[in-house]
Design a protein around this motif. Structure first.
Motif, PDB file in Angstrom:
ATOM      1  N   LEU B 171     -17.694  -6.430  48.546  1.00 29.81           N
ATOM      2  CA  LEU B 171     -16.765  -7.928  48.368  1.00 29.81           C
ATOM      3  C   LEU B 171     -17.617  -9.034  48.105  1.00 29.81           C
ATOM      4  O   LEU B 171     -16.847  -9.649  46.793  1.00 29.81           O
ATOM      5  CB  LEU B 171     -16.921  -8.216  49.666  1.00 29.81           C
ATOM      6  N   ALA B 172     -19.282  -9.318  47.902  1.00 26.76           N
ATOM      7  CA  ALA B 172     -20.171 -10.199  48.003  1.00 26.76           C
ATOM      8  C   ALA B 172     -19.688  -9.608  46.105  1.00 26.76           C
ATOM      9  O   ALA B 172     -19.808 -10.374  45.389  1.00 26.76           O
ATOM     10  CB  ALA B 172     -21.933  -9.703  47.802  1.00 26.76           C
ATOM     11  N   PHE B 173     -19.865  -8.080  46.011  1.00 26.19           N
ATOM     12  CA  PHE B 173     -19.518  -7.799  44.182  1.00 26.19           C
ATOM     13  C   PHE B 173     -18.711  -8.501  43.957  1.00 26.19           C
ATOM     14  O   PHE B 173     -18.865  -8.888  42.301  1.00 26.19           O
ATOM     15  CB  PHE B 173     -19.918  -6.498  43.692  1.00 26.19           C
ATOM     16  N   MET B 174     -17.672  -8.200  44.136  1.00 29.38           N
ATOM     17  CA  MET B 174     -16.095  -8.587  43.441  1.00 29.38           C
ATOM     18  C   MET B 174     -16.327 -10.453  43.639  1.00 29.38           C
ATOM     19  O   MET B 174     -15.265 -10.620  42.180  1.00 29.38           O
ATOM     20  CB  MET B 174     -15.151  -8.426  44.737  1.00 29.38           C
ATOM     21  N   GLN B 175     -16.235 -11.021  44.882  1.00 29.80           N
ATOM     22  CA  GLN B 175     -16.511 -12.233  44.464  1.00 29.80           C
ATOM     23  C   GLN B 175     -16.782 -12.560  43.484  1.00 29.80           C
ATOM     24  O   GLN B 175     -17.174 -13.477  42.307  1.00 29.80           O
ATOM     25  CB  GLN B 175     -18.013 -12.896  45.639  1.00 29.80           C
ATOM     26  N   GLU B 176     -18.775 -12.221  43.129  1.00 27.50           N
ATOM     27  CA  GLU B 176     -19.664 -12.315  41.797  1.00 27.50           C
ATOM     28  C   GLU B 176     -18.443 -12.186  40.037  1.00 27.50           C
ATOM     29  O   GLU B 176     -18.829 -13.147  39.767  1.00 27.50           O
ATOM     30  CB  GLU B 176     -20.583 -11.995  41.675  1.00 27.50           C
ATOM     31  N   LEU B 177     -18.341 -11.168  40.299  1.00 28.04           N
ATOM     32  CA  LEU B 177     -17.490 -10.552  39.351  1.00 28.04           C
ATOM     33  C   LEU B 177     -16.139 -11.570  38.960  1.00 28.04           C
ATOM     34  O   LEU B 177     -15.904 -11.567  37.639  1.00 28.04           O
ATOM     35  CB  LEU B 177     -16.306  -9.271  39.933  1.00 28.04           C
ATOM     36  N   ALA B 178     -15.509 -11.801  40.208  1.00 21.10           N
ATOM     37  CA  ALA B 178     -14.096 -12.932  40.134  1.00 21.10           C
ATOM     38  C   ALA B 178     -14.467 -14.158  39.400  1.00 21.10           C
ATOM     39  O   ALA B 178     -14.165 -15.145  39.023  1.00 21.10           O
ATOM     40  CB  ALA B 178     -13.312 -13.192  41.297  1.00 21.10           C
ATOM     41  N   ARG B 179     -15.689 -14.336  40.188  1.00 20.80           N
ATOM     42  CA  ARG B 179     -15.983 -16.149  39.768  1.00 20.80           C
ATOM     43  C   ARG B 179     -16.363 -15.481  37.758  1.00 20.80           C
ATOM     44  O   ARG B 179     -16.641 -16.959  36.744  1.00 20.80           O
ATOM     45  CB  ARG B 179     -16.970 -16.379  39.982  1.00 20.80           C
ATOM     46  N   ARG B 180     -18.112 -15.236  37.895  1.00 15.31           N
ATOM     47  CA  ARG B 180     -17.961 -14.689  36.290  1.00 15.31           C
ATOM     48  C   ARG B 180     -17.046 -14.469  35.559  1.00 15.31           C
ATOM     49  O   ARG B 180     -16.956 -14.628  34.080  1.00 15.31           O
ATOM     50  CB  ARG B 180     -19.530 -13.472  36.319  1.00 15.31           C
ATOM     51  N   ARG B 181     -16.247 -13.600  35.534  1.00 16.54           N
ATOM     52  CA  ARG B 181     -15.372 -12.807  34.481  1.00 16.54           C
ATOM     53  C   ARG B 181     -13.998 -14.035  35.052  1.00 16.54           C
ATOM     54  O   ARG B 181     -12.900 -14.014  33.835  1.00 16.54           O
ATOM     55  CB  ARG B 181     -15.214 -11.192  34.891  1.00 16.54           C
ATOM     56  N   GLY B 182     -13.578 -14.403  35.858  1.00 20.04           N
ATOM     57  CA  GLY B 182     -12.567 -15.799  35.456  1.00 20.04           C
ATOM     58  C   GLY B 182     -11.367 -14.910  35.931  1.00 20.04           C
ATOM     59  O   GLY B 182     -10.187 -14.525  35.970  1.00 20.04           O
ATOM     60  N   THR B 183     -11.766 -13.506  36.946  1.00 20.76           N
ATOM     61  CA  THR B 183     -11.093 -12.040  37.808  1.00 20.76           C
ATOM     62  C   THR B 183      -9.839 -13.268  39.187  1.00 20.76           C
ATOM     63  O   THR B 183     -10.548 -13.456  39.224  1.00 20.76           O
ATOM     64  CB  THR B 183     -11.509 -11.254  37.607  1.00 20.76           C
ATOM     65  N   LEU B 184      -8.660 -12.268  38.205  1.00 19.34           N
ATOM     66  CA  LEU B 184      -7.999 -12.647  39.899  1.00 19.34           C
ATOM     67  C   LEU B 184      -7.867 -11.905  40.786  1.00 19.34           C
ATOM     68  O   LEU B 184      -6.711 -11.196  40.328  1.00 19.34           O
ATOM     69  CB  LEU B 184      -6.590 -13.770  39.217  1.00 19.34           C
ATOM     70  N   VAL B 185      -8.072 -11.826  41.714  1.00 18.55           N
ATOM     71  CA  VAL B 185      -7.979 -10.417  42.369  1.00 18.55           C
ATOM     72  C   VAL B 185      -7.706 -11.313  43.934  1.00 18.55           C
ATOM     73  O   VAL B 185      -7.764 -11.628  45.102  1.00 18.55           O
ATOM     74  CB  VAL B 185     -10.266 -10.115  43.135  1.00 18.55           C
ATOM     75  N   LEU B 186      -6.670  -9.962  43.835  1.00 22.01           N
ATOM     76  CA  LEU B 186      -5.902 -10.130  45.315  1.00 22.01           C
ATOM     77  C   LEU B 186      -5.778  -8.069  46.273  1.00 22.01           C
ATOM     78  O   LEU B 186      -6.509  -7.116  45.475  1.00 22.01           O
ATOM     79  CB  LEU B 186      -4.557  -9.404  44.958  1.00 22.01           C
ATOM     80  N   ILE B 187      -7.079  -8.753  47.344  1.00 20.57           N
ATOM     81  CA  ILE B 187      -7.705  -7.300  47.745  1.00 20.57           C
ATOM     82  C   ILE B 187      -6.796  -7.345  49.421  1.00 20.57           C
ATOM     83  O   ILE B 187      -6.799  -7.971  50.112  1.00 20.57           O
ATOM     84  CB  ILE B 187      -9.449  -8.111  47.788  1.00 20.57           C
ATOM     85  N   ALA B 188      -6.521  -5.684  49.723  1.00 17.43           N
ATOM     86  CA  ALA B 188      -5.925  -5.965  50.941  1.00 17.43           C
ATOM     87  C   ALA B 188      -7.395  -5.247  51.759  1.00 17.43           C
ATOM     88  O   ALA B 188      -7.459  -4.470  51.572  1.00 17.43           O
ATOM     89  CB  ALA B 188      -4.664  -4.461  51.005  1.00 17.43           C
ATOM     90  N   LEU B 189      -6.746  -6.086  52.671  1.00 17.71           N
ATOM     91  CA  LEU B 189      -7.757  -6.059  53.751  1.00 17.71           C
ATOM     92  C   LEU B 189      -7.338  -5.742  55.334  1.00 17.71           C
ATOM     93  O   LEU B 189      -6.423  -6.186  55.391  1.00 17.71           O
ATOM     94  CB  LEU B 189      -9.418  -6.802  53.591  1.00 17.71           C
TER      95      LEU B 189
END
Lengths: 354, 252
Positions: B171-189
């Protein structure tokens, strides 16, 4: 877990390249083996020729003596090429059936296509019924082809109904096997002694029915189907990760499955109608290819074709070595020779087969 | 910047609508949005509808994407077991190469290496898929989803089979990836503490309908937990000022 801006000089890239190269070498090895069995297939028979004579008769027909030229070109070459083309077609058909139906048991034999062809042939041999009356002299192969295509198209039609799962298609294929086998038994029960012998011989499969026109037609089917499958090789490989995963990669599963099934129908129906039932190749050829090169279709596709071709060609050679001069039904011998080899391959290093 | 909004979205499954009339605020690239809800609430169905794998009424409004929606948006399904005779490396390559030619470039392979190293699964690269554990499969699935650099990523329960360390890492990785690449992430949790900690926004779905959508701290409340999850719970701040859900009992 951090995402670096620097692209690593990772070992994965190198290992992948090495793996791909090893598979390419394996394909070349299979091709060389096939060339060798093909040459032996031409050299062996009631009259034996050295392989060098065969090669020179093939490359320079005018320099060979008449007898050699007639034996090699007119008698043995169509049969040897038929073994290669039929083996390649059936193995490729089995490979793609297993891929699109996600089932290791799928093959032209297990899905009723061969059984339908046998019934069609028996209809001609026993009852003299020509489904396509315009070509009475080719009644048996035409009957077999029409019935095989009908069975394939029935499966194809069922697959195009929304909500029908691949498991249902496999079950229906098995039901087709039982139906056509029952109908075949009924015909055999009613047949005269002579007709019964003809049906039994036909259903065992034999390459001696080969003619040049049949050879060209079978190769033509292969030549049409291979580029189609090659074009969709990434998508077909993705199908093996499951429908949902493949769809998430952007693969149009329904369309791909239907198009592939249409190609598979031709690949299965044409050879079976020409040479009779040869069951083993379509089932096991793809499994051997899978064990050798995995399921990346860029390698799996040619490997399946080569393995099928090699199996039939090698069987033809083995038949000639064991019983020179006798004509044995190739369908039977392929299974008898192939099964121990297949078992040995599975248990040699316990590779994942499916 | 890429933005995504759902307007009156519904999804057909069989004869009826499994998801109905889901409308959300505009979600922006660079942020994680949690999609939460009890079992069989319709989260996976909603994801498939947004990804275009299911039909239904309503509209998915995707704006500001550099690529066509088909290439911009990627969906990572829930854990799918595959027994294909393919290595992990090949399965990630498959995701890269769909719709492309046979030739594999060094650049493409280098990107696979990078993703596998980032997800700490480089040592699995040449293992067959059938030999992997559930958690390993899930990490491979994440690699397949992010390797094509999507602008919008829909992840269906990507951490359900992971141990605690991996859950937090991913989840921390996805947060960083979203921030760096500007990716919009929808994540079922399912872990709502993760939603509170890692996700800027949260969408709550129940029985195929939208319950609420908005900033996670405003959406995840004791009232919502009682109504939707049928538990009595408190949301309290720890000594570091982070919000945590403390469950007292199942609600009567």
């Amino acid at each position: 877990m951090t995402l670096s801006n620097v692209i690593p000089q990772g070992t994965g890239r190198g290992l992948y390249r090495a793996l791909a190269f090893r598979r390419l070498l394996l394909l070349c090895g299979l091709l060389l083996l096939l060339l060798a069995t093909f040459s032996f297939d031409l050299a062996l028979g009631p009259a034996r020729y050295p392989v060098s004579n065969v090669v020179s008769a093939l490359l320079f027909p005018s320099s060979a003596d008449l007898q050699t030229r007639v034996v090699i070109w007119d008698i043995r070459l169509p049969i040897a090429l038929m073994a290669i083309s039929v083996g390649g077609c059936l193995s490729l058909a089995g490979a793609q059936m297993q891929t699109i139906l996600a089932n290791p048991l799928a093959s032209p034999f297990t899905l009723g296509i061969s059984a339908a062809a046998s019934f069609g042939a028996a209809l001609g041999l026993v009852a003299g019924v020509a489904i396509f009356p315009a070509a009475v002299q080719y009644m048996v192969p035409f009957n077999a082809f029409i019935m095989a295509m009908a069975a394939s198209l029935f499966i194809y039609g069922l697959s195009s109904v929304r909500g029908v799962t691949v498991q249902t298609i496999v079950l229906l294929g098995i039901a087709l096997v039982f139906t056509f086998n029952a109908l075949l038994s009924l015909l055999e029960y009613l047949a005269s002694e002579q007709a019964l012998a003809a049906v039994v011989f036909w259903t065992m499969g034999s390459l001696t029915k080969a003619t040049w026109s049949k050879v060209w037609i079978t190769f033509a089917v292969l030549i049409v189907c291979i580029p189609f499958f090659a074009r969709h090789s990434w998508a077909l490989t993705a199908l093996r990760l499951g429908d949902v995963k493949a769809a998430s990669f952007g693969v149009n599963i329904r369309s791909l499955r239907l198009k592939t099934l249409l190609g598979v129908s031709l690949l299965a129906a044409i050879p079976v109608s020409f040479v009779g039932t040869i069951g083993f190749v379509g089932l096991v050829g793809p499994h051997i290819a899978r064990m050798l090169v995995g399921e990346d279709q860029r390698f799996f596709l040619p490997a399946a074709v080569l393995c099928g071709a090699l199996m039939l060609s090698a069987t033809s050679v083995i038949c000639k070595i064991i019983l020179p001069g006798a004509i044995l039904p190739i369908g039977v011998i392929t299974a008898l020779v192939g099964v121990p080899f297949f078992f040995a391959l599975i248990f040699a290093d316990r590779k994942q087969v499916w | 910047m890429v933005t995504l909004q759902l307007k009156g979205l519904g999804a057909r499954y069989g004869s009826g609508l499994a998801v109905e009339d889901v409308s959300t605020p505009v979600f922006k690239g660079g942020e994680l949005t949690a999609v939460i809800g009890p079992n069989a609430a319709g989260k996976s169905t909603l994801f498939k509808r947004v990804a275009g794998l299911l039909k239904g009424p309503g509209e998915v409004v995707l704006e500001g994407a550099r690529n066509e929606p088909r290439d911009a948006l990627r969906y990572m399904p829930q854990d799918t077991h595959a027994n294909a005779v393919l290595t992990v490396y090949e399965s990630v390559l498959l995701a890269v190469k769909q719709g492309h030619g046979w030739r594999v470039s060094d650049r493409e392979l280098a990107e696979i290496d990078q993703i596998l190293e980032a997800l700490q699964i480089a040592d699995l690269a040449f293992r067959n898929l059938g030999e992997l554990s559930g958690g390993q499969r899930q990490l491979v699935s994440i690699a397949q989803a992010i390797v094509r650099k999507p602008e919008v990523l829909l992840m269906d329960e990507p951490t359900s089979a992971l141990d605690l360390y991996r859950q937090v890492e991913v989840l921390a990785f996805m947060q960083e990836l979203a921030r760096r690449r500007g990716t919009l992430v929808l994540i079922a949790l399912h872990d709502l503490n993760h939603a509170l900690r890692f996700c800027h926004n949260t969408v709550v779905i129940s029985s195929g309908r939208l319950v609420s959508a908005g900033p996670s701290r405003q959406v995840i409340t004791p009232e919502m937990l009682r109504e939707i999850y049928r538990v009595d719970a408190r949301i309290e701040q720890c000594s570091r000022g982070e919000s945590h859900i403390i469950i007292d009992r199942s609600a009567a």
